[in-house]
Design a protein around this motif. Structure first.
Motif, PDB file in Angstrom:
ATOM      1  N   GLN A 113       0.385   1.417  -4.801  1.00 56.77           N
ATOM      2  CA  GLN A 113       1.728   1.885  -4.416  1.00 56.77           C
ATOM      3  C   GLN A 113       1.669   3.345  -4.617  1.00 56.77           C
ATOM      4  O   GLN A 113       2.500   3.990  -3.774  1.00 56.77           O
ATOM      5  CB  GLN A 113       2.919   1.312  -5.314  1.00 56.77           C
ATOM      6  N   LEU A 114       1.090   3.997  -5.456  1.00 54.43           N
ATOM      7  CA  LEU A 114       0.790   5.080  -5.589  1.00 54.43           C
ATOM      8  C   LEU A 114       0.216   5.861  -4.308  1.00 54.43           C
ATOM      9  O   LEU A 114       0.646   7.248  -3.840  1.00 54.43           O
ATOM     10  CB  LEU A 114       0.009   5.644  -6.918  1.00 54.43           C
ATOM     11  N   TYR A 115      -0.819   5.280  -3.798  1.00 53.33           N
ATOM     12  CA  TYR A 115      -1.380   5.704  -2.609  1.00 53.33           C
ATOM     13  C   TYR A 115      -0.664   5.477  -1.465  1.00 53.33           C
ATOM     14  O   TYR A 115      -0.840   6.538  -0.629  1.00 53.33           O
ATOM     15  CB  TYR A 115      -2.822   5.099  -2.254  1.00 53.33           C
ATOM     16  N   GLN A 116       0.113   4.416  -1.619  1.00 54.06           N
ATOM     17  CA  GLN A 116       1.158   4.115  -0.451  1.00 54.06           C
ATOM     18  C   GLN A 116       2.134   5.285  -0.261  1.00 54.06           C
ATOM     19  O   GLN A 116       2.451   5.642   0.898  1.00 54.06           O
ATOM     20  CB  GLN A 116       1.926   2.989  -0.671  1.00 54.06           C
ATOM     21  N   GLU A 117       2.544   5.842  -1.323  1.00 55.98           N
ATOM     22  CA  GLU A 117       3.631   7.033  -1.153  1.00 55.98           C
ATOM     23  C   GLU A 117       3.134   8.018  -0.749  1.00 55.98           C
ATOM     24  O   GLU A 117       3.798   9.016  -0.117  1.00 55.98           O
ATOM     25  CB  GLU A 117       4.105   7.334  -2.814  1.00 55.98           C
ATOM     26  N   SER A 144      -0.231  12.093 -10.603  1.00 53.23           N
ATOM     27  CA  SER A 144      -1.125  13.485 -10.365  1.00 53.23           C
ATOM     28  C   SER A 144      -2.549  13.192  -9.802  1.00 53.23           C
ATOM     29  O   SER A 144      -2.997  14.020  -9.199  1.00 53.23           O
ATOM     30  CB  SER A 144      -0.888  14.433 -11.658  1.00 53.23           C
ATOM     31  N   ASP A 145      -3.213  12.504 -10.403  1.00 53.01           N
ATOM     32  CA  ASP A 145      -4.671  12.059  -9.997  1.00 53.01           C
ATOM     33  C   ASP A 145      -4.703  11.607  -8.664  1.00 53.01           C
ATOM     34  O   ASP A 145      -5.612  11.862  -7.998  1.00 53.01           O
ATOM     35  CB  ASP A 145      -5.217  11.036 -11.018  1.00 53.01           C
ATOM     36  N   VAL A 146      -3.901  10.690  -8.499  1.00 49.44           N
ATOM     37  CA  VAL A 146      -3.689  10.089  -7.031  1.00 49.44           C
ATOM     38  C   VAL A 146      -3.536  11.330  -5.922  1.00 49.44           C
ATOM     39  O   VAL A 146      -4.311  11.444  -4.849  1.00 49.44           O
ATOM     40  CB  VAL A 146      -2.877   8.990  -6.660  1.00 49.44           C
ATOM     41  N   LYS A 147      -2.442  12.085  -6.086  1.00 47.17           N
ATOM     42  CA  LYS A 147      -2.209  13.121  -5.222  1.00 47.17           C
ATOM     43  C   LYS A 147      -3.215  14.147  -5.110  1.00 47.17           C
ATOM     44  O   LYS A 147      -3.493  14.669  -3.959  1.00 47.17           O
ATOM     45  CB  LYS A 147      -0.962  14.145  -5.859  1.00 47.17           C
ATOM     46  N   SER A 152      -7.678  16.213  -1.934  1.00 49.59           N
ATOM     47  CA  SER A 152      -9.200  16.759  -1.826  1.00 49.59           C
ATOM     48  C   SER A 152      -9.801  16.203  -0.419  1.00 49.59           C
ATOM     49  O   SER A 152     -10.485  16.838   0.043  1.00 49.59           O
ATOM     50  CB  SER A 152      -9.695  16.274  -3.181  1.00 49.59           C
ATOM     51  N   PHE A 153      -9.390  14.711  -0.360  1.00 52.93           N
ATOM     52  CA  PHE A 153     -10.005  14.254   0.674  1.00 52.93           C
ATOM     53  C   PHE A 153      -9.339  14.978   2.180  1.00 52.93           C
ATOM     54  O   PHE A 153     -10.175  15.109   3.039  1.00 52.93           O
ATOM     55  CB  PHE A 153      -9.597  12.601   0.700  1.00 52.93           C
TER      56      PHE A 153
END
Length: 429
Positions: A113-117, A144-147, A152-153
Motif C-alpha cells: 500500500q505504501l508503493y501503491q500510494e 520515507s524509505d519507500v519514497k 531513485s528508480f
C-alpha cells in the motif's frame, strides 16, 4: 476479464518453509478460484533468493499453483520493489485496467500500500487478499524509505519525448525568473499524459511519484528547488492567497514578495497567468478557466498584489500563458453569452448552440479595465515579442489539452520567482 491478478512473493514470510509453504500454497489456490482468463503477474523482485527457498522448491511450487489450468503467467523480477510495481503498472495501463486483486501476506498488504500510494492513483481499485503463515513478520518499512526507493528508480528512467523545453516572456524583467512548461522531457508514458505531466489527479492515471520526478526535471532545467514550489490549489474561483497570511483550503491565485519562493499555476486549456511588479519586486500567479475569468481571478490577483504588498497597478506586468484559443474553445450557450458583457468580440458565434469564446482576450480586457496598462500585457495580440500565448489544443506536440485529449489529460504550469540578490562577503559570514 475485468480484474487483473497479482501474486506477491516478495512479502511472504519465508523462514520456515516446511511449515508455512503448504498454507501459503493453499491460500493462493483459494484466492485464485475465480475465473482468471488473462495474465497473472507474479512479483519476485529483489528478494528472489529468499523467496525462492531451498533448491527452488517454494518458488516452483507456487508457480505451479498460479499457472494451473494453462493460465498465462508473467514473472516480474527486478532489482527493486519499485521497479517491479512500476513495470506492472505499465502493463495495467496498456490493458486499460483499473481493478487489481493482490494476493500477498498480511505484512505485504501494508508494504504494498505504501508503493501503491506513490505509483498509482485513486483511479485504480486495489483488493488485497492476505494468505500464509504470519510467524515471520518482517519489519515495517517506513514511508520515507519507500519514497526514496521510488524516487531513485524513477530518476534513472529516460525522458519519453526529448528534453525539457520552457517558454519565457520578454516582458518579464531579469530580476525575476519564470517560464511556462511544455510537454517534453518527462517520464509519463500514457499518450495523453506524456511526457512532462505536472499534476497528479485521482481521476487520471499518472501517480504522485511520476509527477514528482517530472517536477524535479523541470526544476533542474529552470533552476529552482522543487521543495520551494507552491502550486495554487485550483477551485475555479477567484480566491487569492497572500503568502504570509493563513493559507486557504483552495485558491486560484497566489501572490508574494518573498525571494526564492517559486509560485505556479497549472493549465491545460485553462490559462496560467503570471504577474510581476518590477518596482516593488512582487509577483503573482493565477489559474483561469472560463469560470475563473468571469469571476475576475486575474484582477483579483493584481489587487492582492496592490493590497497585500503596496504595488501600483500601473507597474504590474501580466503574461497569459499557453491556453485554449478562440479557434478551439466552444462552450454551453448560457455561460458563453456572459462573455458578451465583457465585450462582444469575446464571443465568435453567439447564435450557435455552443459559441466559441476567447478567454484570452477577455482576460486582457478585464485587466485593462482594472488599470493594468495595455502595453504591460503579453498575449497573442502582441506582435513585437515572441508569443507564449499559444493555443494548447492546436499544438499537440507541445502542450496538453483537456479539449483535445479528454478526461485523462496532462497539465503544464506557469511558474515564477523573485531572484535572490547576490550576497556580499560580510553577508556570507
Amino acid at each position: 476479464m475485468s480484474t487483473i491478478f497479482v501474486v506477491d512473493l516478495i512479502s511472504f514470510p519465508c523462514s520456515n518453509y516446511t511449515d508455512s509453504l503448504e498454507k501459503q500454497i493453499d491460500g493462493v489456490r483459494t484466492a485464485l478460484t475465480e475465473e482468471t482468463d488473462g495474465t497473472i503477474y507474479i512479483l519476485t523482485g529483489p528478494h528472489y533468493e529468499r523467496v525462492n527457498g531451498p533448491n527452488g522448491t517454494k518458488h516452483a511450487t507456487l508457480l505451479d499453483t498460479v499457472s494451473y489450468g494453462n493460465r498465462n503467467v508473467e514473472v516480474l523480477n527486478f532489482s527493486t520493489v519499485a521497479e517491479c510495481l512500476y513495470r506492472f503498472k505499465l502493463a495495467v495501463d496498456e490493458l486499460e485496467f483499473k481493478s487489481i486483486k493482490v494476493i500477498t501476506s498480511e505484512p505485504g498488504v501494508a508494504l504494498l500500500q505504501l508503493y501503491q500510494e506513490q505509483l498509482f492513483t485513486a483511479l485504480y481499485t486495489f483488493e488485497y487478499v492476505a494468505v500464509g503463515d504470519l510467524t515471520d513478520v518482517p519489519t515495517v518499512t517506513p514511508l520515507s524509505d519507500v519514497k526514496q526507493e521510488v524516487s531513485s528508480f524513477l530518476q534513472q528512467l529516460p525522458a519519453v519525448k526529448g528534453d525539457v523545453t520552457i517558454l519565457r516572456s520578454t516582458l518579464i524583467a531579469d530580476c525575476f525568473s519564470h517560464g511556462f512548461s511544455t510537454r517534453q522531457g518527462g517520464i509519463s508514458t500514457i499518450d495523453t499524459l506524456s511526457s512532462l505531466n505536472l499534476f497528479s489527479s485521482s481521476r487520471r492515471r499518472d501517480p504522485q511519484g511520476v509527477v514528482s520526478e517530472n517536477v524535479r526535471r523541470l526544476a533542474v532545467t529552470a533552476g529552482f528547488y522543487p521543495r520551494r514550489l507552491h502550486m495554487v490549489k485550483v477551485n475555479h474561483g477567484n480566491d487569492v492567497w497572500v503568502m504570509g497570511k493563513n493559507e486557504p483550503e483552495s485558491y486560484d491565485g497566489i501572490v508574494t514578495n518573498q525571494r526564492g519562493v517559486v509560485i505556479a499555476a497549472p493549465g491545460a486549456d485553462c490559462m496560467p497567468l503570471l504577474f510581476v511588479d518590477p518596482v516593488l519586486k512582487v509577483i503573482g500567479a493565477a489559474h483561469a478557466g472560463w469560470k475563473g475569468t468571469l469571476m475576475g481571478v486575474a484582477m483579483a490577483t493584481v489587487n492582492a498584489m496592490v493590497e497585500g504588498f503596496g504595488s501600483n497597478v500601473r507597474d504590474v506586468r501580466a503574461v497569459i500563458g499557453p491556453s485554449v484559443g478562440l479557434c478551439c474553445f466552444s462552450w454551453k450557450k448560457e455561460q458563453a453569452l456572459e462573455f458578451l458583457d465583457i465585450q462582444p468580440s469575446c464571443v465568435l458565434n453567439p447564435d450557435a448552440d455552443k459559441p466559441h469564446i476567447n478567454i484570452q482576450l477577455a482576460t486582457r480586457l478585464l485587466l485593462q479595465k482594472g488599470g493594468v496598462l495595455p502595453e504591460h500585457i503579453h498575449d497573442n495580440t502582441v506582435t513585437d515579442r515572441p508569443s507564449v500565448t499559444l493555443c494548447t489544443a492546436c499544438h499537440p506536440e507541445s502542450f496538453f489539452s483537456h479539449v483535445r485529449d479528454g478526461l485523462n489529460f496532462g497539465t503544464q504550469i506557469g511558474f515564477l520567482w523573485i531572484k535572490e540578490t547576490e550576497r556580499t562577503g560580510r553577508d556570507r559570514d
